[in-house]
Structure formats: structure tokens, C-alpha cells
Design an enzyme around this catalytic site. Structure first.
Site, PDB file in Angstrom:
ATOM      1  N   GLU A   1      -6.985   3.302  -5.527  1.00 13.81           N
ATOM      2  CA  GLU A   1      -8.221   3.735  -4.891  1.00 13.81           C
ATOM      3  C   GLU A   1      -8.486   5.116  -5.482  1.00 13.81           C
ATOM      4  O   GLU A   1      -7.778   6.070  -5.172  1.00 13.81           O
ATOM      5  CB  GLU A   1      -8.034   3.821  -3.378  1.00 13.81           C
ATOM      6  CG  GLU A   1      -9.338   4.111  -2.682  1.00 13.81           C
ATOM      7  CD  GLU A   1      -9.158   4.449  -1.199  1.00 13.81           C
ATOM      8  OE1 GLU A   1     -10.053   4.106  -0.422  1.00 13.81           O
ATOM      9  OE2 GLU A   1      -8.148   5.071  -0.832  1.00 13.81           O
TER      10      GLU A   1
ATOM     11  N   HIS B   1     -10.620  -3.549   3.581  1.00 22.39           N
ATOM     12  CA  HIS B   1     -10.489  -3.162   4.994  1.00 22.39           C
ATOM     13  C   HIS B   1     -11.312  -1.932   5.354  1.00 22.39           C
ATOM     14  O   HIS B   1     -11.287  -1.505   6.499  1.00 22.39           O
ATOM     15  CB  HIS B   1      -9.011  -2.913   5.291  1.00 22.39           C
ATOM     16  CG  HIS B   1      -8.484  -1.746   4.506  1.00 22.39           C
ATOM     17  ND1 HIS B   1      -8.391  -1.754   3.125  1.00 22.39           N
ATOM     18  CD2 HIS B   1      -8.098  -0.516   4.893  1.00 22.39           C
ATOM     19  CE1 HIS B   1      -7.952  -0.588   2.710  1.00 22.39           C
ATOM     20  NE2 HIS B   1      -7.756   0.185   3.754  1.00 22.39           N
ATOM     21  N   ASP B   2     -11.972  -1.329   4.381  1.00 23.37           N
ATOM     22  CA  ASP B   2     -12.814  -0.147   4.647  1.00 23.37           C
ATOM     23  C   ASP B   2     -14.298  -0.467   4.561  1.00 23.37           C
ATOM     24  O   ASP B   2     -15.136   0.406   4.814  1.00 23.37           O
ATOM     25  CB  ASP B   2     -12.521   0.962   3.623  1.00 23.37           C
ATOM     26  CG  ASP B   2     -11.124   1.534   3.753  1.00 23.37           C
ATOM     27  OD1 ASP B   2     -10.576   1.527   4.869  1.00 23.37           O
ATOM     28  OD2 ASP B   2     -10.589   2.000   2.729  1.00 23.37           O
TER      29      ASP B   2
ATOM     30  N   ASP C   1       0.848  -1.185   0.000  1.00 23.34           N
ATOM     31  CA  ASP C   1       0.000   0.000   0.000  1.00 23.34           C
ATOM     32  C   ASP C   1       0.888   1.242   0.000  1.00 23.34           C
ATOM     33  O   ASP C   1       1.811   1.346   0.806  1.00 23.34           O
ATOM     34  CB  ASP C   1      -0.843  -0.004   1.288  1.00 23.34           C
ATOM     35  CG  ASP C   1      -2.310   0.241   1.024  1.00 23.34           C
ATOM     36  OD1 ASP C   1      -2.629   1.322   0.477  1.00 23.34           O
ATOM     37  OD2 ASP C   1      -3.134  -0.621   1.377  1.00 23.34           O
TER      38      ASP C   1
ATOM     39  N   ASP D   1      -3.203   4.436  -2.307  1.00 19.95           N
ATOM     40  CA  ASP D   1      -4.201   4.888  -1.348  1.00 19.95           C
ATOM     41  C   ASP D   1      -4.686   6.296  -1.679  1.00 19.95           C
ATOM     42  O   ASP D   1      -3.873   7.207  -1.888  1.00 19.95           O
ATOM     43  CB  ASP D   1      -3.556   4.891   0.043  1.00 19.95           C
ATOM     44  CG  ASP D   1      -4.532   5.264   1.131  1.00 19.95           C
ATOM     45  OD1 ASP D   1      -5.411   4.449   1.424  1.00 19.95           O
ATOM     46  OD2 ASP D   1      -4.413   6.371   1.693  1.00 19.95           O
TER      47      ASP D   1
HETATM   48  C1  GLC Z   1      -7.962   4.938   2.191  1.00 20.34           C
HETATM   49  C2  GLC Z   1      -7.716   3.689   2.997  1.00 20.34           C
HETATM   50  C3  GLC Z   1      -8.289   3.888   4.359  1.00 20.34           C
HETATM   51  C4  GLC Z   1      -7.582   5.044   5.004  1.00 20.34           C
HETATM   52  C5  GLC Z   1      -7.640   6.286   4.119  1.00 20.34           C
HETATM   53  C6  GLC Z   1      -6.656   7.328   4.594  1.00 20.34           C
HETATM   54  O1  GLC Z   1      -9.295   5.196   2.017  1.00 20.34           O
HETATM   55  O2  GLC Z   1      -8.242   2.581   2.339  1.00 20.34           O
HETATM   56  O3  GLC Z   1      -8.198   2.746   5.154  1.00 20.34           O
HETATM   57  O4  GLC Z   1      -8.172   5.330   6.238  1.00 20.34           O
HETATM   58  O5  GLC Z   1      -7.318   6.013   2.795  1.00 20.34           O
HETATM   59  O6  GLC Z   1      -5.343   6.925   4.319  1.00 20.34           O
END
Ligand code: GLC
Ligand code: CA
Length: 562
Positions: A260, A333-334, A105, A203
Site C-alpha cells: 500500500e 477493506h478500506d 498483512d 500496510d
Molecule cells: C491501511 C489499512 C487500513 C488501516 C491503516 C492504518 O490504510 O489498509 O485499514 O486503517 O492502514 O493501519
């Protein structure tokens, strides 16, 4: 129609089956209750047995853990509770020995407020590191933005200045306009590639470009603020940064990149993926966030139907197909657990395994690379939180506070946390039917799930009808069967089947494979819509046959004529 000659992304990426690991909750190796890198290494044989080819590791870098590692204080160091750099090197080597690649990540929109750069920026406003972040002397005339985790996106420092953070206040945003920042980032990414990681999950990458003027926007909530996404997502100019990053890091090395990338409309996809894009794939949120109003409280339920779900899924598949390659997933994980999101408690009680397999079938054979989140392969569901203090997730606490601010009762606020908390995906993995689930011999950092203690990897590996073995069969069918070619590179075409069935076909030259699922609790006759069923390649019901689909049946099959 002959299949398109696909060359993007590279074949190993298209053929990949990715398994996402949340290190904290995967496997503890030293009884401190926290999953770690040696624990992952210990479980590589289980992952190889399942058949996955790539591991995506959520952050394990040095971090104060405000957002469980998405707040990095040193990109070149391992957080001690996860292990050492030697452990990381061993994990990469041992994975390779099993034909498994590791991707990591990359959190590049922000650092931790404990990162040396931010400390120096705070300590001395004249230091060059001040411009590594986004500081303003006062906020007059600037947009009053609400951070992704609730509360203002601006926080005041002891010297009176304000800094910007799209997420928690302990996650200050980096200033990508500063070339020195970009050079530091590219050097760090290259360092990790040199170490042997085969790619990155990027991310929150669509947040990196800001309009430095932060022009005011109309408020969209009772707090008088505006969702930060409206000001900071996918802004003009971002592509210059992304191309520069790609050219200086992973581009020349053929790495796997999955972004993402919220805020990217279908029309912009060619900028992001495909031959002219910057990533191998991007995640689509349209069907995983179908129950949410973007930027709004989790408590505000958005009514949705499977007809709409199907439409969103297919629209995305068709849009991506025109341009590049998809990253298909149900959980991460979100997200809460998919079975719990899409089905009711009574349906789950009655059909738990069948629903886990149905969702698996539905997403796994879409055109693109499938991503499996830890525990999905044994059908884990949401746990149950009885008190806000049981939650670790920074976003759950932010949401809870927002709910109360907006006048909800504590019960209503807790209800929304139970629906959407990220901790549903973060409770520890269930490996064996022993106290501690084989995850730890100590006290787990987050309580074990309460809802399905009977689901373990060891228990399911021995049961041919288990969800785990179904996932194994799906991987084998996609990657190592007579149907692999059509399931990899075949085109995606929707079947027209009304609202009760979701059905699509993959076609390649003369080969056709259909994937059909009955999303209702009653029997459905498919003969009105679909050709006669020939060979059934995979099914989640024992007695599958003909045109009749039993409740929640999922089937992968071929035409009788083929
Ligand atoms: C992304 C991650 C999440 C994190 C956020 C801030 O959305 O998937 O888990 O809290 O970024 O880094
Ligand atoms: Ca540990």
C-alpha cells in the site's frame, strides 16, 4: 513485436490470483459472531473451487481492535477471538494442500498503544523504548498535522510529552530511524516467513520515513492543520529503509510483496517495483479514489467521468509496464463496494449482475496480478447506515466528526459515511441462504448488509449465469486456457474507442485478446474503432455478437483474422 522476456516478479507471483480476506467478517466457526482462522480453513474448498491461488489475510495478530487489528499489540501472537497459533499453522498447511499460498498483512508504520514497547515508553521516559516511537517535549515550531483519521497527529501523554501518530491516537508511529526498531521488525518478518507464509501486504508503508524536524506546512483545512500525507509520504531516505528490510527478510526468499504505497508518483515507480525495486507490486489508488479529493472530507464529492477513469487506469498500466508488474484491484477493506461507487442506484437495480461482471472483466485482464476482495465475487453492494452508532470503523467516526466540525449537518455527515465508509466492505460475508448467512450462528459483530440478502455463495454456485461463476470463468480463462500466455505476460495496449467504451488489448507474439466494455446504458456500435470481432471468449450478456455492444456489456474477444 515479440513479448518481453519477463522475469520479475517470479512466475508464481505473476500467475497468482489473490483473494483478500477480512478475517473478522469471513466465517465464524464458534458462534461468537466473529470470523476466525478456523472459519477460513473451513472455507478453503470454496476458495479452491473458485480457483484463487493466494490468500491475503488482513491482520489477525493480538490487538485491542481499535482499528480492527491494524493496531497490533503483539506481532507474535494471535488475537484470541481469531484462534490460536496452531489454528494459523493448520490454515497455512491446509491451504498449501489445495495449492493455495497465504500472505499476511504487515503493519510496520505503527503499533498499538498497548504494545509492550509503547507501554514501557510511557512508563519510563528514560527507557530505551522511548526512542522506539516519536516523542517531542513540546510542539513549538513543528508542523500541526491532521492524522489520516481526523484530529491532530500529535497526542499528549500524562507526563506532558507528545507522541506522533499518522493514524488513530491508539496507533503510535514507530521510529524507523532507530536501528533497534528496524532489527526487531526484520526478525519478526523472518519469523513469519519461516512459519510458511509466502509474502506480505505492506500496510501504509510509504509513511515510515519522517523528517524528524517536522517543518511547518501551510494549513489546508478549516482546522488550521495540514494533511499528514503532505509531511510523511514517500520521503527522501525511505528507500534505504526499504532496501535494508528487503535484504534482511523477504528478498532472498522470493516472497510475494504488495505495498500500500500512496504518494508514489509514476516517476518513482522504478524505485519501488521491477528488478531494482523493493516490492513485487504496489497498489494504485488513482482510479479507486477517483471520487475523492485527497486528504479532504468524504462528503466533498469529486465529480468524475468514465473517460477520466479510463485515462487514470491506462496511465497507470502504461507507467507500470515500463518498470514492473501491477497489482490490479477494485475493492479492499478500506473501499466501499465498487458497484456502488461507480454506478447509480437505478442502474444497479436494473443491471446488478451485469455491472458486477463488467467491473470484473475490466480489471481482471489488465496486465498484472488480480486481487479479489471477499464478496466481490458475488456482487455485494454497499449497505445502508441509518445512524452513526451503527458504524464500527474508526475512520468513519473520525470523518463524521470532521464533517460536523466543518459545518455540515448530521444528515450530510451521515450521507458521506454512507458513500464512503469502510464498513461497506466489512459487513459479514454471505455464504448461504439461512439466518446468519452461514457466516455465524450467533450475533454478528457488525450488522449484516441490508441491500442484497439474496446474494450468497451457495446460491450462486448452482447458477451458471451467476457472478460467482463468472469470476470462476475469468480465473479459468486467465490461468488455464489457450489464452493464458497472452493474458499473463502479454503487453498492455489501449484501444482508441472514444468515451463510451473502455477497451484494451493484450498482445503476445501474434496473439491478441481484446477486453471491451460499454460503460453506458445505451447500445454502442464499436465498428468505427475496433477490428471485427472473431471469437468471444467471455461475455456478460447472453446475446453478444458483432460490433454492437448492449448496455453495460463487457466482452473478452479475439480479432476475426487471428
Ligand atoms: C491501511 C489499512 C487500513 C488501516 C491503516 C492504518 O490504510 O489498509 O485499514 O486503517 O492502514 O493501519
Ligand atoms: Ca468466532
Amino acid at each position: 513485436m515479440a513479448a518481453k522476456a519477463l522475469t520479475h516478479p517470479e512466475e508464481w507471483i505473476r500467475r497468482a490470483v489473490v483473494y483478500q480476506i477480512y478475517p473478522r467478517s469471513f466465517q465464524d466457526s464458534n458462534a461468537d459472531g466473529i470470523g476466525d482462522l478456523n472459519g477460513i480453513t473451513r472455507r478453503l474448498d470454496d476458495l479452491a473451487a473458485l480457483g484463487v491461488t493466494v490468500l491475503w489475510l488482513c491482520p489477525f495478530f493480538q490487538s485491542p481492535m481499535k482499528d480492527n487489528g491494524y493496531d497490533i499489540s503483539d506481532y507474535y501472537a494471535i488475537q484470541p477471538e481469531f484462534g490460536t497459533m496452531q489454528d494459523m499453522d493448520r490454515l497455512i498447511t491446509e491451504a498449501r494442500a489445495r495449492d493455495i499460498d497465504v500472505i499476511i498483512d504487515m503493519v510496520l508504520n505503527h503499533t498499538s498503544d498497548k504494545h509492550a514497547w509503547f507501554r514501557k515508553a510511557l512508563a519510563d521516559p528514560e527507557s530505551p523504548f522511548r526512542d522506539y516511537y516519536i516523542f517531542r517535549d513540546d510542539l513549538t515550531g513543528l508542523a500541526d498535522l491532521r492524522s489520516n483519521f481526523g484530529g491532530s497527529a500529535w497526542t499528549q501523554t500524562p507526563d506532558g510529552a507528545w507522541y506522533f501518530h499518522a493514524f488513530a491516537k491508539e496507533q503510535p508511529d514507530l521510529n524507523w530511524e532507530n536501528e533497534a526498531v528496524r532489527r526487531e521488525i526484520y526478525a519478526m518478518m523472518s519469523w513469519w516467513l519461516d512459519k510458511g507464509v509466502r509474502g506480505f501486504r505492506m500496510d501504509a508503508i510509504t509513511f515510515i520515513k519522517k523528517d524528524p524536524a517536522f517543518p511547518p506546512l501551510p494549513p489546508d483545512g478549516p482546522d488550521g492543520r495540514t494533511d499528514v500525507g503532505k509531511a510523511c509520504l514517500n520521503r527522501p531516505g525511505i528507500l534505504d529503509f526499504l532496501h535494508e528490510m528487503k535484504d534482511n527478510t523477504y528478498g532472498p526468499r522470493g516472497a510475494l510483496t504488495v505495498a500500500e504505497a500512496p504518494g508514489v508518483p509514476a516517476a518513482d515507480l522504478p524505485d519501488y517495483i521491477g528488478p531494482d525495486g523493493v516490492f513485487s507490486m504496489v497498489f494504485d489508488f488513482s482510479y479507486t479514489d477517483i471520487d475523492l479529493v485527497p486528504g479532504d472530507l468524504w462528503a466533498r464529492r469529486r465529480p468524475w467521468t468514465f473517460a477520466e477513469f479510463k485515462q487514470r487506469l491506462f496511465v497507470n498500466q502504461l507507467a507500470v509496464e515500463k518498470t514492473g508488474w501491477a497489482a490490479n484491484y477494485l475493492e479492499n477493506h478500506d473501499q466501499p463496494r465498487s458497484i456502488s461507487k461507480y454506478f447509480t442506484p437505478s442502474q444497479i437495480e436494473k443491471y446488478h449482475d451485469r455491472l458486477a461482471k463488467l467491473l470484473g472483466t475490466l480489471f481482471f485482464f489488465l496486465r498484472g496480478t488480480p486481487f479479489i476482495y471477499q464478496g466481490q465475487e458475488i456482487g455485494l453492494t454497499n449497505t445502508r447506515f441509518e445512524d452513526i452508532d451503527e458504524l464500527d470503523d474508526v475512520n468513519s467516526h473520525g470523518q463524521f466528526a470532521r464533517c460536523l466540525d466543518e459545518g455540515l449537518t448530521p444528515e450530510q455527515a451521515l450521507d458521506s459515511i454512507n458513500r464512503r465508509s469502510r464498513d461497506h466492505a466489512r459487513y459479514p460475508m454471505q455464504w448461504e441462504d439461512v439466518p446468519g448467512f452461514g457466516f455465524t450462528e450467533g450475533t454478528p459483530w457488525l450488522a449484516f448488509g441490508r441491500t442484497c440478502p439474496d446474494r450468497t455463495v451457495a446460491g450462486q454456485r448452482g447458477d451458471p449465469d451467476s457472478v460467482w461463476n463468472y469470476y470462476k470463468s475469468m480465473i479459468a480463462l486467465r490461468n488455464r486456457s489457450a489464452w493464458s500466455d497472452v493474458l499473463f505476460d502479454g503487453d498492455f495496449e489501449p484501444d482508441d474507442t472514444g468515451d463510451e467504451l473502455i477497451s484494451y488489448r493484450r498482445t503476445n507474439g501474434g496473439s491478441v485478446v481484446h477486453v471491451t466494455v460499454n460503460v453506458t446504458e445505451h447500445e454502442v456500435d464499436a465498428s468505427e474503432w475496433l477490428p471485427e470481432c472473431g471469437t468471444i471468449l467471455l461475455d456478460n450478456c447472453a446475446d453478444a455478437a458483432g460490433a454492437r455492444y448492449t448496455p453495460f456489456e463487457a466482452r473478452v474477444w479475439t480479432d476475426a483474422e487471428a
